[in-house]
Write a protein that holds these residues in place. Structure first.
Motif, mmCIF file in Angstrom:
data_model
loop_
_atom_site.group_PDB
_atom_site.id
_atom_site.type_symbol
_atom_site.label_atom_id
_atom_site.label_comp_id
_atom_site.label_asym_id
_atom_site.label_seq_id
_atom_site.Cartn_x
_atom_site.Cartn_y
_atom_site.Cartn_z
ATOM 1 N N ASP A 103 0.868 -1.178 0.000
ATOM 2 C CA ASP A 103 0.000 0.000 0.000
ATOM 3 C C ASP A 103 0.906 1.229 0.000
ATOM 4 O OD1 ASP A 103 -1.840 1.989 0.325
ATOM 5 O OD2 ASP A 103 -2.648 1.276 2.226
ATOM 6 N N ILE A 104 1.060 1.843 -1.163
ATOM 7 C CA ILE A 104 2.003 2.949 -1.334
ATOM 8 C C ILE A 104 1.341 4.257 -0.918
ATOM 9 C CG2 ILE A 104 3.403 4.219 -3.004
ATOM 10 C CD1 ILE A 104 3.430 1.568 -4.669
ATOM 11 N N GLY A 105 1.952 4.953 0.049
ATOM 12 C CA GLY A 105 1.374 6.172 0.589
ATOM 13 C C GLY A 105 0.327 5.846 1.643
ATOM 14 N N CYS A 106 0.618 4.869 2.480
ATOM 15 C CA CYS A 106 -0.351 4.379 3.460
ATOM 16 C C CYS A 106 -0.641 5.374 4.570
ATOM 17 C CB CYS A 106 0.124 3.061 4.059
ATOM 18 S SG CYS A 106 1.608 3.210 5.103
ATOM 19 N N GLY A 107 0.259 6.367 4.783
ATOM 20 C CA GLY A 107 0.058 7.316 5.872
ATOM 21 C C GLY A 107 -0.018 6.598 7.209
ATOM 22 N N PRO A 108 -0.986 6.931 8.066
ATOM 23 C CA PRO A 108 -1.108 6.272 9.375
ATOM 24 C C PRO A 108 -1.716 4.882 9.298
ATOM 25 C CG PRO A 108 -2.851 7.881 9.100
ATOM 26 C CD PRO A 108 -1.945 8.042 7.906
ATOM 27 N N ALA A 109 -2.091 4.454 8.096
ATOM 28 C CA ALA A 109 -2.594 3.096 7.815
ATOM 29 C C ALA A 109 -3.995 2.840 8.358
ATOM 30 C CB ALA A 109 -1.624 2.032 8.331
ATOM 31 N N ALA A 146 9.023 -7.925 -5.705
ATOM 32 C CA ALA A 146 8.741 -8.444 -4.359
ATOM 33 C C ALA A 146 7.253 -8.547 -4.050
ATOM 34 C CB ALA A 146 9.423 -7.557 -3.306
ATOM 35 N N PHE A 147 6.388 -7.963 -4.913
ATOM 36 C CA PHE A 147 4.975 -7.887 -4.570
ATOM 37 C C PHE A 147 4.084 -8.427 -5.688
ATOM 38 C CE2 PHE A 147 7.138 -4.624 -2.136
ATOM 39 C CZ PHE A 147 6.672 -4.891 -0.845
ATOM 40 N N ASP A 148 3.021 -9.100 -5.257
ATOM 41 C CA ASP A 148 2.041 -9.630 -6.196
ATOM 42 C C ASP A 148 1.011 -8.580 -6.572
ATOM 43 O OD1 ASP A 148 2.709 -12.687 -6.016
ATOM 44 O OD2 ASP A 148 2.654 -11.946 -3.950
ATOM 45 N N ASN A 149 0.809 -7.613 -5.687
ATOM 46 C CA ASN A 149 -0.181 -6.564 -5.913
ATOM 47 C C ASN A 149 0.287 -5.252 -5.280
ATOM 48 O OD1 ASN A 149 -2.691 -8.226 -6.938
ATOM 49 N ND2 ASN A 149 -1.920 -9.331 -5.149
ATOM 50 N N ALA A 150 -0.227 -4.153 -5.819
ATOM 51 C CA ALA A 150 0.059 -2.841 -5.255
ATOM 52 C C ALA A 150 -1.217 -2.008 -5.293
ATOM 53 C CB ALA A 150 1.166 -2.134 -6.042
ATOM 54 N N VAL A 151 -1.413 -1.208 -4.258
ATOM 55 C CA VAL A 151 -2.487 -0.223 -4.250
ATOM 56 C C VAL A 151 -1.881 1.116 -3.838
ATOM 57 C CG1 VAL A 151 -4.291 -1.916 -3.708
ATOM 58 C CG2 VAL A 151 -3.147 -0.687 -1.841
ATOM 59 N N SER A 152 -2.513 2.183 -4.279
ATOM 60 C CA SER A 152 -2.065 3.514 -3.884
ATOM 61 C C SER A 152 -3.239 4.475 -4.002
ATOM 62 C CB SER A 152 -0.901 3.995 -4.760
ATOM 63 O OG SER A 152 -0.414 5.240 -4.298
ATOM 64 N N PHE A 153 -3.622 5.065 -2.877
ATOM 65 C CA PHE A 153 -4.774 5.952 -2.832
ATOM 66 C C PHE A 153 -4.343 7.351 -2.397
ATOM 67 C CE2 PHE A 153 -6.614 1.784 -1.094
ATOM 68 C CZ PHE A 153 -6.827 1.266 -2.357
ATOM 69 N N PRO A 184 5.893 -10.369 -12.345
ATOM 70 C CA PRO A 184 5.158 -10.560 -13.595
ATOM 71 C C PRO A 184 3.748 -11.091 -13.309
ATOM 72 C CG PRO A 184 7.398 -11.339 -13.829
ATOM 73 C CD PRO A 184 7.229 -11.010 -12.385
ATOM 74 N N GLY A 185 2.764 -10.471 -13.944
ATOM 75 C CA GLY A 185 1.377 -10.829 -13.683
ATOM 76 C C GLY A 185 0.763 -10.060 -12.524
ATOM 77 N N GLY A 186 1.582 -9.274 -11.822
ATOM 78 C CA GLY A 186 1.088 -8.499 -10.689
ATOM 79 C C GLY A 186 0.190 -7.356 -11.131
ATOM 80 N N ARG A 187 -0.702 -6.951 -10.237
ATOM 81 C CA ARG A 187 -1.655 -5.905 -10.569
ATOM 82 C C ARG A 187 -1.578 -4.733 -9.581
ATOM 83 N NH1 ARG A 187 -7.215 -8.640 -12.985
ATOM 84 N NH2 ARG A 187 -6.192 -9.635 -14.770
ATOM 85 N N ALA A 188 -2.022 -3.566 -10.058
ATOM 86 C CA ALA A 188 -2.020 -2.362 -9.232
ATOM 87 C C ALA A 188 -3.355 -1.643 -9.369
ATOM 88 C CB ALA A 188 -0.876 -1.429 -9.641
ATOM 89 N N LEU A 189 -3.837 -1.114 -8.249
ATOM 90 C CA LEU A 189 -5.068 -0.325 -8.209
ATOM 91 C C LEU A 189 -4.721 1.036 -7.628
ATOM 92 C CD1 LEU A 189 -8.175 -0.188 -8.530
ATOM 93 C CD2 LEU A 189 -8.342 -1.077 -6.194
ATOM 94 N N VAL A 190 -5.023 2.101 -8.391
ATOM 95 C CA VAL A 190 -4.566 3.441 -8.029
ATOM 96 C C VAL A 190 -5.712 4.448 -8.070
ATOM 97 C CG1 VAL A 190 -3.030 5.353 -8.686
ATOM 98 C CG2 VAL A 190 -2.229 2.979 -8.881
ATOM 99 N N LEU A 191 -5.783 5.277 -7.057
ATOM 100 C CA LEU A 191 -6.655 6.453 -7.051
ATOM 101 C C LEU A 191 -5.744 7.676 -7.121
ATOM 102 C CD1 LEU A 191 -9.664 7.177 -4.680
ATOM 103 C CD2 LEU A 191 -7.922 8.897 -5.098
ATOM 104 N N TYR A 192 -5.899 8.469 -8.166
ATOM 105 C CA TYR A 192 -4.982 9.572 -8.477
ATOM 106 C C TYR A 192 -5.788 10.862 -8.653
ATOM 107 C CZ TYR A 192 -1.141 11.922 -11.041
ATOM 108 O OH TYR A 192 -0.159 12.791 -11.447
#
Length: 274
Positions: A38-44, A103-110, A132-140
């Protein structure tokens, strides 16, 4: 962004939009496996309360943020949750730590990547850390009125010395007529398969001007550089500039409408690179 207390007290807008996104992609999230960053997780708080319940119980989440204070707070607050761990990470660094490669199968960043000056490099780094095959979900954030307020206030003599780098904090697509087209171009040139990329117009209503001010102060990059008295007045000026409308007297007890534009992005790193 290092004001942990202020952010925790005033991040309802981000939580609202994040909840909508997580609900929309709930089926995709439910299929995730392995490790998710979770990229940019802040205080989580969003990581734990909104994201984690939608992921399968065997998925481990690594919260990452550029802010040392945010990561320290997250580690202390969520030390009881074995599925969560945290690292400091600058997602637009010239070089990502070697141990994060694939290192990661998935990434999210909001609500994070729009704060990067080098959008292309940020996505290149996300590509690098995904397997390879990993996915990312982003709110920009593609557009928000508050950034136009920054540009106007930066011209005022009392604030100008503290806002000399104001353009660094304006999202890449703030004044772009075709953000979806431009973003897709960056993503495809990076190597991603774009599964989804759309522009959404979102609204949020702050109950009054004071609540709106707390929100914009908590995420503001300039106040920490100002003397206390200057920063306090800056917060008032910023909130009033955001809420004011032409030919209408400002009532501080009225609701404040927030209209902003978001890019919703879903990506896949191909199994075989081109």
């Amino acid at each position: 962004m290092n004001d942990v207390k202020g952010y925790m007290e005033a991040h309802e807008l981000q939580a609202h939009d994040n909840a909508d996104l997580i609900e929309e992609f709930s089926d995709e999230l439910a299929k995730m496996t392995g490790k998710c960053i979770d990229i940019g997780c802040g205080p989580a708080s969003v990581t734990r309360k909104l994201l984690m319940p939608r992921l399968p119980p065997n998925v481990h989440i690594v919260g990452a943020d550029i802010s040392k204070k945010m990561i320290e707070f997250a580690k202390q607050t969520h030390s009881d949750e074995k599925r969560l761990s945290f690292i400091e990470l600058d997602v637009e660094a010239e070089k990502i730590p070697k141990e994060l490669n694939c290192a990661f199968d998935n990434a999210v960043s909001f609500y994070c990547l729009n704060m990067c000056q080098n959008t292309r490099r940020a996505f290149e780094n996300i590509y690098q850390i995904l397997r390879p095959g990993g996915r990312a979900l982003v709110l920009y954030v593609a557009y928000h009125k508050i950034f136009d307020c920054y540009l106007r206030i930066a011209q005022m003599s009392q604030y100008k010395p503290y806002m000399t780098e104001v353009t660094k904090f304006i999202p890449k697509f703030q004044h772009c007529d075709s953000p979806t087209v431009q973003m897709k171009k960056i993503l495809e040139e990076t190597g991603f398969k774009v599964l989804h990329c759309s522009l959404r117009k979102k609204t949020y209503i702050f109950r009054n001007l004071e609540i709106a001010k707390k929100h914009f102060v908590a995420v503001n990059p300039f106040i920490s550089k100002m003397p206390e008295d200057v920063g306090k007045e800056f917060g008032n000026v910023l909130a009033r500039a955001f809420a004011s409308e032409k030919n209408k007297e400002l009532n501080e007890e009225e609701e404040v409408l927030d209209l902003h534009h978001l890019l919703i992005i879903h990506l896949e790193k191909p199994e075989r690179e081109k």
